[in-house]
Design an enzyme around this catalytic site. Structure first.
Site: not given
Length: 638
Positions: A18, A21, A126, A129, A143, A146, A295, A298
């Site tokens: 994105h 980066h 958890c 997880c 969590c 969950h 701005k 679209k």
RNA sequence: GGCGGUGUAGCUCAGUAGGCUAGAGCAUGCGGCUCAUAUCCGCAGUGUCCGGGGUUCGACUCCCUGCACCGCCA
């Protein structure tokens, strides 16, 4: 020969590339290209970080094994950079075998030196997880994934004795003021370090996380995050014996965004110290891009992603925008609107048009051949040449400090000066008289030289554009092979060489819908001495006058005179009225006022005004006009 | 709660290691040129440099404090 080694972080493969980066990587690319331009031997590294539980989970979600999943996302990063004209020398992956080997070697070294120890800790775990949570990550003690309470659990792990190096790090940062820059981030790291530094947990039991690099001294564990990821900066060079390592370490600078300041400003230097390596030169920290989606254009109901704009408007325009708009270290705003504005104003109008007019005149007056300097330089010529020299000096002074916006401003001052020079020298007048031929040659030659030198200065930022300009000036060269000391010299264009005009470098992007054509007003009788014009009745009838009721009134911040009103005209209108010095908002509410209802809307102080309140002027005072008896809102007036 | 940052022209933002009339770009208005991508050049503006206190001969810049927004940490 001087060496320069620049890195980006290795990007975690749990998300696609994105804006963030892209910015970091483009900055590193500019630094790399700039140092090559100065004649340094350079090395530019980027890559991907691929281990950890998030990748395991993401892969599971995609129905893939972790390696295949990492392969896929890593490929997306690798493929993105060339499209942004980024030329990295190496793309490292933490799943590369030689990286794994180096990580293990360094872990072993630090372990042998006694800076890694085994210990227990308790935490909230958890089971769903399969990970520990800190209290603040929990939502209502549960969590977040969950929705169940974690259990308290004890786990044994390996720790890096980071606390041992706290004072050393504080001293080092104090001794090297520019180690972490800009200063705000240096201060932030020093602030962290005012608190006692804890040791760093660097492992996970294999039973819980198998997707990682096994510890060389305990095969029941893998290393977790930092000893894996950060070490890429040396493993990519073939530490400890590789020739690249010997050549480029420690001539290294890291580039990061502010979110990973702590790992790079604290963990990494202490790790380097523990491993017995010399420290990096600089840690360069930048801010965030705030994306203004309001701005962004679209199409088909889909929001445009910033990276798409690089292909829409051109990579160089995109790079220019990022580097010109953000002050390195601070946050900045990104929008398509702002990008187009920069493209039109700076690239099309200033840079592109200067080049275009220069080549057009070379074409017209000298059949497209580079003319010689034939007249003695005048003060005008010398001033311009000095401006070019100043721009070069500024670029050389600012870019090493990541002052990209300043460097670009200096180049643009030079382009503006060149545009002024054209006006002052007025070649089209010189061309009219054969006696001025020599002067004309010198003027056009001077302009050609300015275009050439600025193209070289621009090359690290906009490599494609630089190549285009140089090619058309008859001195084609790959951008990475340009050298400021040679190609940036004044007066080196080849006399008699053909130049080629070609297409516009940056065509303007038309944004405004064409202005509504003003109705040609029929001639109106004009009384002598500037008195009121007499108006045909037909035109008076065009006015839509109505009575409105003020429903709401407030002051517009920062304005003395303007009030923002909501007026009921049968329908509600927002009106900005300049009566704030004579009327308070309170006294207006509920009043009936006379209004022009069909006035073109206008923006005042950022607020749209959809009508105009009529007042009588009595010297300084303004008097509102009101019907003698209340009438219904929207009643017409004639 | 702690730490840090930001708050400057209608908009987006520079800048000042305290000093004469505070800057740029965009947008707006007027004028000029015609080589050029209706581009370029010139002129014109507008600002309680967030509020309040303090230090100083002098503060937008330093100190204290308040407000707003943002980030990091707990």
């Amino acid at each position: 020969m001087n060496h320069f080694y620049i890195t980006t972080p290795i990007y975690y493969v749990n998300a696609e590339p994105h804006m963030g980066h892209a910015y970091t990587t483009i900055v590193a690319d500019v630094m790399n290209r700039f140092h090559r331009l100065l004649g340094y031997r350079t090395f530019f590294l980027t890559g991907t970080d691929e281990h950890g539980d998030k990748i395991v989970q993401a892969a599971r979600g995609a129905g893939m094994d972790p390696k295949s999943y990492a392969d896929r996302i890593s490929r997306m990063f690798r493929d993105t950079w060339p499209t942004l004209n980024v030329r990295n020398d190496r793309f490292i992956r933490t799943t590369d075998p030689e990286h794994i080997r180096v990580v293990q070697a360094i872990l072993q070294h630090v372990y042998d030196a006694g800076d890694i120890y085994f210990s227990h800790y308790r935490g909230l775990y958890c089971v769903g997880c399969e990970r520990f949570y800190t209290e603040r990550e929990l939502v209502d003690g549960k969590c977040p994934d969950h929705d169940r309470e974690p259990v308290e659990r004890e786990e044994a792990n390996y720790f890096f004795r980071m606390s041992k190096y706290q004072q050393w790090l504080i001293d080092t940062i104090n001794d090297q003021p520019a180690l972490i820059r800009p200063e705000r981030y240096r201060n932030e790291v020093l602030a962290f370090l005012r608190e006692p530094l804890e040791d760093l947990c660097i492992s996970r039991p294999k039973e819980r996380l198998a997707w990682g690099i096994p510890l060389p001294f305990d095969d029941q564990y893998v290393t977790y995050v930092w000893f894996d990821a950060l070490i890429n900066y040396v493993s990519a060079l073939g530490y400890p014996d590789g020739s690249l390592y010997r050549e480029f370490w420690p001539a290294v600078q890291h580039t990061i965004a502010k979110d990973i300041l702590k790992p790079h400003g604290i963990y990494w230097p202490t790790m380097i110290k523990a491993a017995g390596l010399p420290l990096f030169q600089h840690l360069n920290v930048h801010g965030y891009w705030k994306i203004d989606e309001g701005k962004m254009s679209k199409s088909k109901g889909k929001v445009v992603r910033p990276l798409d704009l690089a292909s829409k408007y051109g990579v160089d325009a995109f790079r220019y925008f990022l580097l010109r708009e953000m002050v390195f270290g601070l946050d900045a705003n990104f929008s398509e609107e702002a990008l187009v504005q920069r493209l039109n104003a700076d690239l099309a109008n200033d840079l592109g048009n200067l080049f275009s007019r220069t080549l057009a005149m070379t074409d017209k007056y000298f059949a497209g051949k580079v003319p010689p300097f034939t007249a003695t330089a005048t003060e005008l010529d010398e001033q311009l040449q000095q401006q070019v020299a100043r721009a070069a000096a500024e670029v050389v002074a600012e870019v090493p400090k990541f002052g990209f916006h300043k460097a670009l401003m200096a180049i643009w001052e030079c382009l503006n000066a060149a545009n002024r020079y054209v006006d002052h020298a007025a070649p089209w007048n010189l061309a009219k008289h054969p006696a001025h031929q020599d002067r004309l040659k010198t003027v056009i030659r001077t302009l050609l030289e300015v275009n050439k030198v600025t193209a070289v200065l621009i090359a690290p930022f906009m490599p494609e554009t630089a190549e285009k300009i140089l090619a058309r000036l008859g001195c084609s060269k790959p951008s990475l092979e340009l050298r400021l000391a040679d190609d940036g010299q004044w007066g080196t264009l080849e006399e008699g060489r053909a130049v080629s005009k070609g297409e516009a470098l940056f065509p303007r992007i038309e944004t405004k819908e064409p202005k509504p054509e003003r109705q040609a007003s029929p001639p109106v009788a004009q009384e002598a001495e500037g008195r009121s014009r007499l108006l045909p009745f037909d035109r008076f009838k065009e006015l839509d006058l109505r009575v409105g009721v003020v429903k709401h009134a407030e002051r517009i911040p920062k304005s003395k005179k303007l009030l923002l009103l909501k007026v009921d005209l049968g329908e509600e209108r927002q009106v900005v009225a300049g009566i704030g010095q004579t009327h308070t908002p309170e006294e207006l509410i509920g009043r009936q006022v006379l209004m022009v209802a069909n006035l073109e809307p206008a923006k005042l102080m950022g607020y749209e005004s959809q009508g105009m309140i009529l007042v009588a002027e009595d010297g300084e005072r303004l008097r509102l006009l009101t019907p003698e008896q209340p009438v219904k809102a929207g009643a017409s007036v004639s």
